[in-house]
Design a protein around this motif. Structure first.
Motif, PDB file in Angstrom:
ATOM      1  N   GLN A  65      16.408  37.960  68.600  1.00 54.10           N
ATOM      2  CA  GLN A  65      17.792  37.827  68.142  1.00 54.10           C
ATOM      3  C   GLN A  65      17.925  37.888  66.627  1.00 54.10           C
ATOM      4  O   GLN A  65      18.895  38.440  66.106  1.00 54.10           O
ATOM      5  CB  GLN A  65      18.384  36.504  68.649  1.00 54.10           C
ATOM      6  CG  GLN A  65      18.603  36.486  70.135  1.00 54.10           C
ATOM      7  CD  GLN A  65      19.238  35.201  70.605  1.00 54.10           C
ATOM      8  OE1 GLN A  65      20.167  34.713  69.982  1.00 54.10           O
ATOM      9  NE2 GLN A  65      18.756  34.666  71.715  1.00 54.10           N
ATOM     10  N   LYS A  66      16.957  37.350  65.915  1.00 51.89           N
ATOM     11  CA  LYS A  66      17.063  37.269  64.453  1.00 51.89           C
ATOM     12  C   LYS A  66      17.039  38.630  63.774  1.00 51.89           C
ATOM     13  O   LYS A  66      17.528  38.765  62.662  1.00 51.89           O
ATOM     14  CB  LYS A  66      15.956  36.392  63.893  1.00 51.89           C
ATOM     15  CG  LYS A  66      16.139  34.937  64.231  1.00 51.89           C
ATOM     16  CD  LYS A  66      15.062  34.097  63.619  1.00 51.89           C
ATOM     17  CE  LYS A  66      15.285  32.643  63.964  1.00 51.89           C
ATOM     18  NZ  LYS A  66      14.279  31.781  63.349  1.00 51.89           N
ATOM     19  N   ILE A  67      16.485  39.645  64.420  1.00 59.13           N
ATOM     20  CA  ILE A  67      16.445  40.963  63.782  1.00 59.13           C
ATOM     21  C   ILE A  67      17.560  41.887  64.271  1.00 59.13           C
ATOM     22  O   ILE A  67      17.688  43.014  63.795  1.00 59.13           O
ATOM     23  CB  ILE A  67      15.077  41.667  63.966  1.00 59.13           C
ATOM     24  CG1 ILE A  67      14.827  42.008  65.436  1.00 59.13           C
ATOM     25  CG2 ILE A  67      13.957  40.824  63.375  1.00 59.13           C
ATOM     26  CD1 ILE A  67      13.675  42.972  65.643  1.00 59.13           C
ATOM     27  N   MET A  68      18.365  41.400  65.191  1.00 54.11           N
ATOM     28  CA  MET A  68      19.477  42.204  65.690  1.00 54.11           C
ATOM     29  C   MET A  68      20.572  42.300  64.621  1.00 54.11           C
ATOM     30  O   MET A  68      20.765  41.366  63.843  1.00 54.11           O
ATOM     31  CB  MET A  68      20.076  41.589  66.960  1.00 54.11           C
ATOM     32  CG  MET A  68      19.154  41.607  68.165  1.00 54.11           C
ATOM     33  SD  MET A  68      18.803  43.261  68.713  1.00 54.11           S
ATOM     34  CE  MET A  68      17.037  43.171  68.952  1.00 54.11           C
ATOM     35  N   PRO A  69      21.285  43.420  64.578  1.00 51.83           N
ATOM     36  CA  PRO A  69      22.420  43.519  63.664  1.00 51.83           C
ATOM     37  C   PRO A  69      23.429  42.402  63.928  1.00 51.83           C
ATOM     38  O   PRO A  69      23.511  41.875  65.053  1.00 51.83           O
ATOM     39  CB  PRO A  69      23.023  44.891  63.991  1.00 51.83           C
ATOM     40  CG  PRO A  69      21.899  45.669  64.584  1.00 51.83           C
ATOM     41  CD  PRO A  69      21.069  44.656  65.328  1.00 51.83           C
ATOM     42  N   GLU A  70      24.184  42.044  62.915  1.00 53.29           N
ATOM     43  CA  GLU A  70      25.107  40.912  63.020  1.00 53.29           C
ATOM     44  C   GLU A  70      26.086  41.036  64.181  1.00 53.29           C
ATOM     45  O   GLU A  70      26.376  40.049  64.846  1.00 53.29           O
ATOM     46  CB  GLU A  70      25.870  40.732  61.711  1.00 53.29           C
ATOM     47  CG  GLU A  70      25.013  40.165  60.613  1.00 53.29           C
ATOM     48  CD  GLU A  70      25.797  39.905  59.346  1.00 53.29           C
ATOM     49  OE1 GLU A  70      27.026  39.681  59.412  1.00 53.29           O
ATOM     50  OE2 GLU A  70      25.171  39.928  58.276  1.00 53.29           O
ATOM     51  N   ARG A  71      26.595  42.225  64.423  1.00 51.26           N
ATOM     52  CA  ARG A  71      27.559  42.403  65.524  1.00 51.26           C
ATOM     53  C   ARG A  71      26.927  42.023  66.868  1.00 51.26           C
ATOM     54  O   ARG A  71      27.555  41.371  67.692  1.00 51.26           O
ATOM     55  CB  ARG A  71      28.061  43.846  65.544  1.00 51.26           C
ATOM     56  CG  ARG A  71      29.089  44.101  66.617  1.00 51.26           C
ATOM     57  CD  ARG A  71      29.749  45.439  66.519  1.00 51.26           C
ATOM     58  NE  ARG A  71      28.811  46.536  66.455  1.00 51.26           N
ATOM     59  CZ  ARG A  71      29.026  47.683  65.841  1.00 51.26           C
ATOM     60  NH1 ARG A  71      30.163  47.884  65.202  1.00 51.26           N
ATOM     61  NH2 ARG A  71      28.135  48.628  65.843  1.00 51.26           N
ATOM     62  N   ILE A  72      25.684  42.379  67.048  1.00 48.12           N
ATOM     63  CA  ILE A  72      24.974  42.026  68.287  1.00 48.12           C
ATOM     64  C   ILE A  72      24.701  40.530  68.322  1.00 48.12           C
ATOM     65  O   ILE A  72      24.864  39.882  69.365  1.00 48.12           O
ATOM     66  CB  ILE A  72      23.686  42.849  68.418  1.00 48.12           C
ATOM     67  CG1 ILE A  72      24.045  44.326  68.565  1.00 48.12           C
ATOM     68  CG2 ILE A  72      22.838  42.365  69.593  1.00 48.12           C
ATOM     69  CD1 ILE A  72      22.877  45.279  68.472  1.00 48.12           C
ATOM     70  N   GLN A  73      24.324  39.960  67.205  1.00 52.73           N
ATOM     71  CA  GLN A  73      24.097  38.517  67.162  1.00 52.73           C
ATOM     72  C   GLN A  73      25.350  37.745  67.539  1.00 52.73           C
ATOM     73  O   GLN A  73      25.270  36.727  68.220  1.00 52.73           O
ATOM     74  CB  GLN A  73      23.603  38.094  65.769  1.00 52.73           C
ATOM     75  CG  GLN A  73      22.192  38.525  65.479  1.00 52.73           C
ATOM     76  CD  GLN A  73      21.728  38.052  64.119  1.00 52.73           C
ATOM     77  OE1 GLN A  73      22.289  37.143  63.517  1.00 52.73           O
ATOM     78  NE2 GLN A  73      20.682  38.689  63.624  1.00 52.73           N
ATOM     79  N   ARG A  74      26.511  38.232  67.099  1.00 56.87           N
ATOM     80  CA  ARG A  74      27.769  37.557  67.461  1.00 56.87           C
ATOM     81  C   ARG A  74      27.997  37.596  68.972  1.00 56.87           C
ATOM     82  O   ARG A  74      28.481  36.629  69.555  1.00 56.87           O
ATOM     83  CB  ARG A  74      28.942  38.191  66.729  1.00 56.87           C
ATOM     84  CG  ARG A  74      29.057  37.766  65.280  1.00 56.87           C
ATOM     85  CD  ARG A  74      30.394  38.149  64.651  1.00 56.87           C
ATOM     86  NE  ARG A  74      30.619  39.574  64.607  1.00 56.87           N
ATOM     87  CZ  ARG A  74      30.253  40.381  63.604  1.00 56.87           C
ATOM     88  NH1 ARG A  74      29.630  39.868  62.569  1.00 56.87           N
ATOM     89  NH2 ARG A  74      30.505  41.661  63.641  1.00 56.87           N
ATOM     90  N   TRP A  75      27.658  38.695  69.621  1.00 55.90           N
ATOM     91  CA  TRP A  75      27.811  38.803  71.066  1.00 55.90           C
ATOM     92  C   TRP A  75      26.897  37.809  71.795  1.00 55.90           C
ATOM     93  O   TRP A  75      27.236  37.317  72.868  1.00 55.90           O
ATOM     94  CB  TRP A  75      27.465  40.212  71.543  1.00 55.90           C
ATOM     95  CG  TRP A  75      28.607  41.161  71.514  1.00 55.90           C
ATOM     96  CD1 TRP A  75      28.861  42.112  70.579  1.00 55.90           C
ATOM     97  CD2 TRP A  75      29.669  41.260  72.465  1.00 55.90           C
ATOM     98  NE1 TRP A  75      30.010  42.793  70.882  1.00 55.90           N
ATOM     99  CE2 TRP A  75      30.520  42.298  72.046  1.00 55.90           C
ATOM    100  CE3 TRP A  75      29.983  40.566  73.642  1.00 55.90           C
ATOM    101  CZ2 TRP A  75      31.651  42.655  72.739  1.00 55.90           C
ATOM    102  CZ3 TRP A  75      31.105  40.941  74.343  1.00 55.90           C
ATOM    103  CH2 TRP A  75      31.929  41.955  73.887  1.00 55.90           C
ATOM    104  N   LEU A  76      25.746  37.532  71.193  1.00 54.96           N
ATOM    105  CA  LEU A  76      24.767  36.669  71.845  1.00 54.96           C
ATOM    106  C   LEU A  76      25.110  35.181  71.754  1.00 54.96           C
ATOM    107  O   LEU A  76      24.564  34.386  72.493  1.00 54.96           O
ATOM    108  CB  LEU A  76      23.389  36.910  71.250  1.00 54.96           C
ATOM    109  CG  LEU A  76      22.821  38.307  71.467  1.00 54.96           C
ATOM    110  CD1 LEU A  76      21.545  38.501  70.677  1.00 54.96           C
ATOM    111  CD2 LEU A  76      22.596  38.586  72.943  1.00 54.96           C
ATOM    112  N   LYS A  77      26.012  34.831  70.862  1.00 58.35           N
ATOM    113  CA  LYS A  77      26.358  33.416  70.681  1.00 58.35           C
ATOM    114  C   LYS A  77      27.348  32.947  71.707  1.00 58.35           C
ATOM    115  O   LYS A  77      28.113  33.549  72.279  1.00 58.35           O
ATOM    116  CB  LYS A  77      26.906  33.186  69.281  1.00 58.35           C
ATOM    117  CG  LYS A  77      25.825  33.342  68.258  1.00 58.35           C
ATOM    118  CD  LYS A  77      26.367  33.074  66.883  1.00 58.35           C
ATOM    119  CE  LYS A  77      25.250  33.275  65.881  1.00 58.35           C
ATOM    120  NZ  LYS A  77      25.646  32.975  64.552  1.00 58.35           N
TER     121      LYS A  77
END
Length: 119
Positions: A107-119
């Protein structure tokens, strides 16, 4: 839930981290329907071509056979997980569960948009 560009980015990151490829960043701007981008093995011995589909369409592996000369490889990913005519060891299909696991484990290396989806 991801945009097509997000899925392409995820597959690109997966191939770089898990399969040791380096991406030619300008290759994803090439106007082609056959592949999304080109990568090179870290030792420079072969190229890798990636195709990513997010719809329900299957991918026919025969369509990519012309790319595997000189030991080159093709990585295919479709959300539908429908792969036809996969009879070549240099045409590799990626499993959806493997990609999902990769996303959550990195998760830490995913682009921010993807990280937002994961939260």
């Amino acid at each position: 839930m991801f945009l097509p560009e997000d899925v392409e980015e995820i597959v690109s990151l997966y191939l770089q981290l898990e399969k040791n490829y380096l991406i030619y960043s300008s290759s994803n701007k090439v106007d082609t329907q056959t592949y999304e981008f080109v990568m090179v093995s870290r030792n420079g011995e072969h190229r890798c071509y990636a195709q990513v589909k997010t719809g329900n369409e299957p991918l026919d592996c025969k369509k990519y056979e012309h790319l595997i000369s000189k030991g080159n490889k093709v990585y295919l990913f479709t959300v539908s997980q429908e792969y036809k005519n996969n009879n070549n060891k240099n045409i590799i299909t990626l499993g959806k569960n493997d990609i999902i696991d990769y996303i959550y484990n990195n998760q830490k290396i995913m682009p921010e948009r993807i990280q937002r989806w994961l939260k």
